[in-house]
Design an enzyme around this catalytic site. Sequence first.
Site, PDB file in Angstrom:
ATOM      1  N   SER A 192       0.814  -1.211   0.000  1.00 26.91           N
ATOM      2  CA  SER A 192       0.000   0.000   0.000  1.00 26.91           C
ATOM      3  C   SER A 192       0.853   1.269   0.000  1.00 26.91           C
ATOM      4  CB  SER A 192      -0.962  -0.050   1.192  1.00 26.91           C
ATOM      5  OG  SER A 192      -1.889   0.995   1.128  1.00 26.91           O
ATOM      6  N   ASP A 215      -1.906   6.286  -3.504  1.00 26.55           N
ATOM      7  CA  ASP A 215      -0.894   5.538  -2.757  1.00 26.55           C
ATOM      8  C   ASP A 215      -0.446   4.356  -3.632  1.00 26.55           C
ATOM      9  OD1 ASP A 215      -3.340   4.145  -2.464  1.00 26.55           O
ATOM     10  OD2 ASP A 215      -2.598   3.136  -0.671  1.00 26.55           O
ATOM     11  N   ASP A 239      -0.973   1.191  -3.943  1.00 28.12           N
ATOM     12  CA  ASP A 239      -1.913   0.226  -4.543  1.00 28.12           C
ATOM     13  C   ASP A 239      -3.229   0.874  -4.958  1.00 28.12           C
ATOM     14  OD1 ASP A 239      -2.854   0.522  -1.914  1.00 28.12           O
ATOM     15  OD2 ASP A 239      -3.507  -1.562  -1.772  1.00 28.12           O
ATOM     16  N   ASP A 291      -5.844   2.264  -3.650  1.00 26.57           N
ATOM     17  CA  ASP A 291      -7.185   2.210  -3.062  1.00 26.57           C
ATOM     18  C   ASP A 291      -7.551   3.586  -2.505  1.00 26.57           C
ATOM     19  OD1 ASP A 291      -5.352   1.943  -0.986  1.00 26.57           O
ATOM     20  OD2 ASP A 291      -6.329   0.203  -0.073  1.00 26.57           O
TER      21      ASP A 291
HETATM   22 MG    MG Z   1      -3.519   1.476  -0.117  1.00 28.90          MG
END
Ligand code: MG
Length: 455
Positions: free
Chosen positions: A101, A242, A244, A246
């Site tokens: 992340s 960020d 990844d 999300d």
């Molecule tokens: Mg993330």
Amino acid sequence: MFMAEAKKKQLFGTNGVRGVVGELMTPELVMKIAMAVGSMRPGTVAVGRDTRTSGPALIEAAKAGLMAVGCDVVDCGILPTPGLQYLVKEHFDAGVVITASHNPGNYNGVKVIEPDGTEMDDENSIAVEQRVFSGTFETKGWEEVGSSRSAPDMYQEYVDGVVAKVPAGIGKGMTVVIDPGCGAAYWTTAAILSALGCRVMTLNAQPDGRFPARNPEPSEEGLAPMADLVRSIGAHFGVAHDGDADRAVFIDDKGRFVEENKEFALVADAVCHGKSGIIVTPVSSSRLIEQIGERHSCTVDYTAVGSIYVARRMRALLDEGKSVIFGGEGNGGLIYPNHQFCRDGGMTAAMMVHLLSLKKESLSSLVDNLPPSVMLKHKFHTDKAPAMLQAVRKKFSNDEINGIDGLRIDRADAWALIRPSGTEPLVRLYIESQTENVAKAFEKEIMDCINPILK
Ligand code: MG
């Protein structure tokens, strides 16, 4: 009556397992986690990853573990975590994402995705850990081991899924800058916003797990180059993710970082437009969310801090027959129940385009016209959390106190949250009011109460 202490997660944190590569995070550990997950969720499992240098080795370990316990594996390659979550919800029996992340490049981790696309809950994560620690796996012989295939183009289905959730062509005439930070959304968010009709400029859009341009955490400081570009080309906004993707954060047309609670409130204004129902968010979120909700007859339902608690609460309320309109955290992680029950940075970027097309106003003026909010934040490195909470509960016993996660004190003109960390000897304190004077006075009351304990 004595109660047995609730079982605690040892490997898993709030969002999966994370660790430094070559220390905690090794192919051996990832393979064992995958063997445990595959033993519990047999069938066809999708895997994906972000751009980290350790990703190729760790995803192969995950695939080996899954196949060893009889799962068929579909490798979706590099894509945002919400992209894999979307594909799992549509097609697969589970998912495994190799990502850390927002953590720096020397970290990596594992997020486990359930068949409905949500991140695995605490109870099942503890069951995975118990299998890892005890070596309890449903290992198969030669006739039953799983197979593996690649599906590098499946991310397109996620892109199309996001685009379908907002009106067609709403981005026409809008110029946007995207900074995926060399992470998992290096291609997807540009594809989404281009499909909406936006003119798209990118920076840091080459996948590079050394993260040469900025940290995967999209901080105001790291986004300064994007802010300059937004200003100099006269873009409508900039969006960054960020590692990844999300989460999504924004730079307004004046090149200013949009604080994430303000982002949440503005996007809520677009999502709740013409609807009434419930917005779900943790007790740490700004009261701005309530204020925007009131404009649309939406009420706020508070949860413990963590996106999986928000997502699961949204599902539970829907199961009770309630109307759930929106959810999210004050860190740029927003959840759209008509799309999927997880944070989605690409969807948040699309929703910003939707907001600007609805309001026909610049992002900077929308930010400036939000109700005023002053938020004070403190961190205390201490192991005296229980004594602090006890003292606060006693001193503020005449106030409205909510103990969902730590202690939240709600007054008409301010609120405060004092909350111990679940993973380290740390206590956080948030105070918010519409005016600085009120926030400071409330801060002093709380500090007078906890200072003697900290000494
Ligand atoms: Mg993330």
